[in-house]
Design a protein around this motif. Structure first.
Motif, PDB file in Angstrom:
ATOM      1  N   ASP C  56       0.818  -1.210   0.000  1.00 24.52           N
ATOM      2  CA  ASP C  56       0.000   0.000   0.000  1.00 24.52           C
ATOM      3  C   ASP C  56       0.857   1.267   0.000  1.00 24.52           C
ATOM      4  N   LEU C  57       1.801   1.279  -0.917  1.00 25.64           N
ATOM      5  CA  LEU C  57       2.778   2.381  -0.959  1.00 25.64           C
ATOM      6  C   LEU C  57       2.107   3.743  -0.965  1.00 25.64           C
ATOM      7  N   THR C  58       1.109   3.901  -1.810  1.00 28.35           N
ATOM      8  CA  THR C  58       0.503   5.224  -1.963  1.00 28.35           C
ATOM      9  C   THR C  58      -0.013   5.760  -0.631  1.00 28.35           C
ATOM     10  N   LEU C  59      -0.632   4.857   0.101  1.00 28.97           N
ATOM     11  CA  LEU C  59      -1.159   5.269   1.400  1.00 28.97           C
ATOM     12  C   LEU C  59      -0.049   5.597   2.397  1.00 28.97           C
ATOM     13  N   ARG C  60       1.044   4.868   2.293  1.00 29.86           N
ATOM     14  CA  ARG C  60       2.083   4.970   3.321  1.00 29.86           C
ATOM     15  C   ARG C  60       3.094   6.077   3.066  1.00 29.86           C
ATOM     16  N   LEU C  61       3.189   6.539   1.828  1.00 32.01           N
ATOM     17  CA  LEU C  61       4.243   7.514   1.511  1.00 32.01           C
ATOM     18  C   LEU C  61       4.213   8.745   2.420  1.00 32.01           C
ATOM     19  N   PRO C  62       3.034   9.343   2.674  1.00 31.41           N
ATOM     20  CA  PRO C  62       3.056  10.551   3.510  1.00 31.41           C
ATOM     21  C   PRO C  62       3.678  10.320   4.889  1.00 31.41           C
ATOM     22  N   GLU C  63       3.383   9.175   5.499  1.00 35.18           N
ATOM     23  CA  GLU C  63       3.944   8.963   6.831  1.00 35.18           C
ATOM     24  C   GLU C  63       5.454   8.665   6.762  1.00 35.18           C
ATOM     25  N   ILE C  64       5.866   7.969   5.684  1.00 34.93           N
ATOM     26  CA  ILE C  64       7.310   7.731   5.523  1.00 34.93           C
ATOM     27  C   ILE C  64       8.016   9.065   5.308  1.00 34.93           C
ATOM     28  N   GLU C  65       7.388   9.907   4.515  1.00 34.66           N
ATOM     29  CA  GLU C  65       7.980  11.223   4.250  1.00 34.66           C
ATOM     30  C   GLU C  65       8.102  12.011   5.560  1.00 34.66           C
ATOM     31  N   GLU C  66       7.101  11.916   6.385  1.00 31.52           N
ATOM     32  CA  GLU C  66       7.144  12.647   7.645  1.00 31.52           C
ATOM     33  C   GLU C  66       8.285  12.147   8.536  1.00 31.52           C
ATOM     34  N   SER C  67       8.433  10.824   8.586  1.00 36.23           N
ATOM     35  CA  SER C  67       9.528  10.278   9.402  1.00 36.23           C
ATOM     36  C   SER C  67      10.888  10.720   8.869  1.00 36.23           C
ATOM     37  N   LEU C  68      11.015  10.722   7.530  1.00 33.19           N
ATOM     38  CA  LEU C  68      12.292  11.124   6.935  1.00 33.19           C
ATOM     39  C   LEU C  68      12.555  12.607   7.217  1.00 33.19           C
ATOM     40  N   SER C  69      11.519  13.411   7.141  1.00 39.48           N
ATOM     41  CA  SER C  69      11.678  14.841   7.422  1.00 39.48           C
ATOM     42  C   SER C  69      12.226  15.045   8.825  1.00 39.48           C
ATOM     43  N   GLU C  70      11.690  14.266   9.711  1.00 41.96           N
ATOM     44  CA  GLU C  70      12.073  14.427  11.098  1.00 41.96           C
ATOM     45  C   GLU C  70      13.484  13.899  11.365  1.00 41.96           C
ATOM     46  N   ARG C  71      13.722  12.660  10.933  1.00 36.55           N
ATOM     47  CA  ARG C  71      14.953  11.999  11.378  1.00 36.55           C
ATOM     48  C   ARG C  71      16.113  12.155  10.414  1.00 36.55           C
ATOM     49  N   VAL C  72      15.830  12.342   9.100  1.00 36.20           N
ATOM     50  CA  VAL C  72      16.926  12.472   8.132  1.00 36.20           C
ATOM     51  C   VAL C  72      17.181  13.946   7.811  1.00 36.20           C
ATOM     52  N   ALA C  73      16.098  14.666   7.476  1.00 38.30           N
ATOM     53  CA  ALA C  73      16.274  16.092   7.191  1.00 38.30           C
ATOM     54  C   ALA C  73      16.546  16.834   8.497  1.00 38.30           C
ATOM     55  N   GLY C  74      15.701  16.609   9.476  1.00 37.13           N
ATOM     56  CA  GLY C  74      15.879  17.295  10.751  1.00 37.13           C
ATOM     57  C   GLY C  74      17.131  16.823  11.480  1.00 37.13           C
ATOM     58  N   GLY C  75      17.244  15.517  11.645  1.00 37.72           N
ATOM     59  CA  GLY C  75      18.322  14.977  12.472  1.00 37.72           C
ATOM     60  C   GLY C  75      19.705  15.155  11.876  1.00 37.72           C
ATOM     61  N   PHE C  76      19.814  15.035  10.555  1.00 39.61           N
ATOM     62  CA  PHE C  76      21.143  15.073   9.930  1.00 39.61           C
ATOM     63  C   PHE C  76      21.337  16.274   9.001  1.00 39.61           C
ATOM     64  N   GLY C  77      20.293  17.059   8.806  1.00 38.03           N
ATOM     65  CA  GLY C  77      20.421  18.221   7.917  1.00 38.03           C
ATOM     66  C   GLY C  77      20.591  17.846   6.467  1.00 38.03           C
ATOM     67  N   LEU C  78      19.990  16.731   6.044  1.00 35.97           N
ATOM     68  CA  LEU C  78      20.163  16.253   4.667  1.00 35.97           C
ATOM     69  C   LEU C  78      18.934  16.588   3.821  1.00 35.97           C
ATOM     70  N   ASP C  79      19.160  16.725   2.522  1.00 37.46           N
ATOM     71  CA  ASP C  79      18.042  16.804   1.584  1.00 37.46           C
ATOM     72  C   ASP C  79      17.603  15.391   1.222  1.00 37.46           C
ATOM     73  N   PHE C  80      16.318  15.232   0.985  1.00 34.96           N
ATOM     74  CA  PHE C  80      15.877  13.930   0.478  1.00 34.96           C
ATOM     75  C   PHE C  80      14.732  14.127  -0.502  1.00 34.96           C
ATOM     76  N   ALA C  81      14.574  13.127  -1.371  1.00 33.84           N
ATOM     77  CA  ALA C  81      13.487  13.159  -2.344  1.00 33.84           C
ATOM     78  C   ALA C  81      12.923  11.757  -2.439  1.00 33.84           C
ATOM     79  N   LEU C  82      11.627  11.671  -2.308  1.00 35.32           N
ATOM     80  CA  LEU C  82      10.936  10.392  -2.247  1.00 35.32           C
ATOM     81  C   LEU C  82       9.971  10.357  -3.429  1.00 35.32           C
ATOM     82  N   ARG C  83       9.930   9.206  -4.150  1.00 32.01           N
ATOM     83  CA  ARG C  83       9.071   9.190  -5.328  1.00 32.01           C
ATOM     84  C   ARG C  83       8.502   7.806  -5.561  1.00 32.01           C
TER      85      ARG C  83
END
Lengths: 284, 284, 284, 284
Positions: C56-83
């Motif tokens: 159910d990727l389509t349904l799950r992408l927003p929550e995965i994106e949120e986690s990445l924003s928090e822990r990868v973008a926020g935690g490490f200061g990295l850019d990311f792109a999810l598609r």
């Protein structure tokens, strides 16, 4: 215009090049290019391809041919073939469902990269009909299901008779009978989707995946009675890796197939390939 | 210094990469490179090569190994292999009379292109002794004439025992017995002078000339009981023409042989090659 | 289906791979492939491409994106792109009179080799209209003669706006203004008909013939304000000889152009290319 | 033995090949191979390389030369060069600290792959002395520090005078003065460590890394007054990636350098290369 090719082929003896070029020179011809090869200067076979220009070529060819018959064929016992290069060879293309090799040939012919005319494409499937006809090339659908190919081959022979100088099997997925090969009476070029003699027979990409090779390739060869054993004209390979699936190998291999077949067809159409037993001499 | 490689290999399951990297991260390791491959995400095999750095690597390796045993081997049922990259692998080279592959390996090792030590070169001919020793490498002459190789192989095993991490056959012209392969107990890499599976067995260049191929090649593979059937590590080819004699093919092929073998040895020495049944995964 | 790509890019620090894979693992994702590169483990830039599957990727992408924003973008200061990889990128192709690159892209897209949709082909010549439309692709003729390109570029921007994810210049023989490049707002890939940085500018095959080089090539690169200076995605070459005319170089080069451009487009469409200053990281 | 090469070069006119081969035939010579090229059949330049055999070659060469002078040089105004192929050309190799190109040439010469003798290796560093002398080749150390090269070049000229037929710069890291080039009076072949004309001048691998190219190459060319602008004999490239450091490019490039230089030296030594203005005709 006014360019001709001359192929000379036979037992090597001293003086052949001088005799041939003297004949041409005596008729006022200018040699544009000359390639020569002997597989053994002591008693081997001799091969020469000469392109020459002469004013009013069409008028002069008969007398040049006569001189060559006398001094090259008669004097040295050699075979020769003389051809007006302004008259393109006529090729029939046999295809099945896949169109990558077929399209490459049609496109290159249209863009002037192949000095051939394509009077017909024959297929055992109707899939590529529209694509072929969009190039202005006639398409003939000749079904060939079942073990008995004789009706289909008879139809092939009727279509080809007198109309073509050679045949190209552009991923045609049917085996030709020995009788057909003989009765067609023209050279037949096939593209095999492996680097022969590796992976002879059907399913070479699956076999390549199974064996774990790091390169896949393709082979253009003249068709003989012995499947996949005909004289090789051209081969090439592309790098693959463990990560490529059998479908990836097929996709990457398809690029090699079309490149290799197009080169082989170009060389054949320009009289650059001389068959000699199981081998070819290619003056590329 | 302070760099280690970690190979993880086994049945694929979700969460492996996360588990492995969590272990490394938990020990303060920094991942320098990570390559991962699964041959089928649904029930296939999983392969991962990770290079990481950690301060005081030598001291820390045992505890990292313990964590991996618990969480990767225990938790996921995977095999793993951990190695301090500052400790070069030790390779014995077997050669016969020809020196092109041998010299290439010796030269690259001397120039720092191969992270190996070469404790010995073993040959069934004395010809290359002086050349080998000029590189500061011990040379052992072990004659191996006649059908019975058992005395020679016993001597080989005495020399190798405990001294090497792998063996390279650099155009060693003797067939190894299955017993030797098993008792040697280390990976053995061979260079075959053809593009396998074409021209299996002896005399591939003569066979290539006979068949009239337009490319000749070489194949580096792990040695197994089945001659020329071992997992392929690397292959490459070079273009040849009708004008090349069998000797020319051999000369051109020799350049490919040494290039292919040197790449295979480099990849093996850096833990970039994972054997999996009849295949290799190469993270080059 | 249910596959997504994740690109992570930024300053290297220990623990990134573990953090990213822990996020994915925490959401029940299975990593299908992972490529990672750091241009300098001490203070360099970090690049990671991960393909994962999750039900159910389509349904799950927003929550995965949120986690990445928090822990990868926020935690490490990295850019990311999810598609979501099941949604193909939309590409507009610009062409002029020659069709070899254009046709190769259209053909590969039709055969499923390129995971893109092609909503439009734009040309400053009407020549290829029929060919394009035979693939079911809309063709827009936008003349662009004369020094002032502003009207043509305005029309281009109207056509592109909101409709495409990137643009490919398939031998489009017009220079794009800096303003256009900026306002287009999507990546633009060009094919240059030489092995850059050799033969920058117009007429590379004539220059190659003049210089007497033994190889000609092609370069696919991202378009920047500085002509022929953008980050290189892919390059290749083909062997030529003294006997090849400038027209021969062009013909042989055309084969390389289409191969190189198609690879670049495929890699870009699969998020395999990461731009970093004047360079590209290509996880091919 | 008893083989000679004949190079004919000049303004194209009809009848040259016939005249040349008639001369050879008249002396009882057997043509072993013949390559011919005209850069424009209408008023262009003509190039022919012929290898022939004749019994008692040494005795017969003067009379063949006389006939050629009369009928080819006199009759057609062409230049020609006749050489007994059993007399190997003498080459001096200039090197500096790196030995990969040097060693490749020495090894190939020793194994009969290069039909040359090597009367001397000259270097501005003593590092490779022992290696050179292990091949039985004299080594001369000629320091060349500082801006004034005149003393070193004078020493070079004394060593070369009368002793060599051509010079090879095998990664010799000094620029030769125009005066030296002229006074040396023999062809000089250099290997440049880039795919010219890309990355002219010093530090090509660093420049290649900076530009982010996906292939690196090497170029063998004749040395002229204009640095890196001499006629190109041979070029080749190897694929690199974002992951390769400048040192990796140098290592991979070194393999290409030695291969390219060895081919160029072989072709030059066999009279396969004809200089024509800024170009070369290579009958490989």
């Amino acid at each position: 215009r006014d360019h001709a090719s001359l192929i000379v082929h036979g037992a090597d003896r001293p003086g052949i090049v001088a005799a041939v070029t003297a004949v041409l020179s005596g008729h006022g011809a200018n040699i544009v290019s000359l390639d020569q090869y002997s597989d053994n200067p002591e008693g081997g076979a001799f091969f020469q391809r000469t392109v020459f220009s002469v004013p009013d070529l069409t008028l002069r060819l008969p007398e040049i041919e006569e001189s060559l018959s006398e001094r090259v064929a008669g004097g040295f016992g050699l075979d020769f073939a003389l051809r007006d290069l302004s008259v393109p060879k006529r090729v029939a293309i046999f295809a099945s469902k896949s169109d990558h090799c077929l399209l490459d040939l049609l496109w290159r012919q249209k863009h002037g990269e192949l000095a051939v005319t394509i009077p017909m494409v024959i297929s055992n499937h109707p899939d590529v009909a529209e694509e072929v006809r969009s190039f202005g090339v006639p398409f003939f659908y000749v079904p060939s299901a079942g073990p008995d190919k004789s009706a289909a081959e008879a139809e092939h022979l009727r279509l080809l008779a007198g109309n073509v100088d050679f045949v190209v099997l552009a991923r045609y997925m049917q085996i030709l009978s020995a009788e057909f090969i003989e009765r067609a009476g023209v050279p037949i070029i096939n593209i095999h989707h492996s680097f022969l003699p590796a992976f002879i027979g059907a399913g070479p990409y699956a076999k390549a995946k199974e064996r774990g090779v790091k390169l896949v390739g393709a082979t253009a060869h003249y068709v003989t009675e012995d499947l996949d054993e005909g004289p090789i004209i051209e081969q090439d390979v592309v790098r693959v890796s463990h990560g490529d699936t059998a479908a990836d190998l097929q996709r990457r291999g398809a690029d090699v197939e079309r490149a290799v077949l197009s080169r082989a067809v170009r060389w054949h159409s320009e009289d650059r390939v001389i068959r000699h037993g199981k081998h070819t001499i290619v003056f590329a």
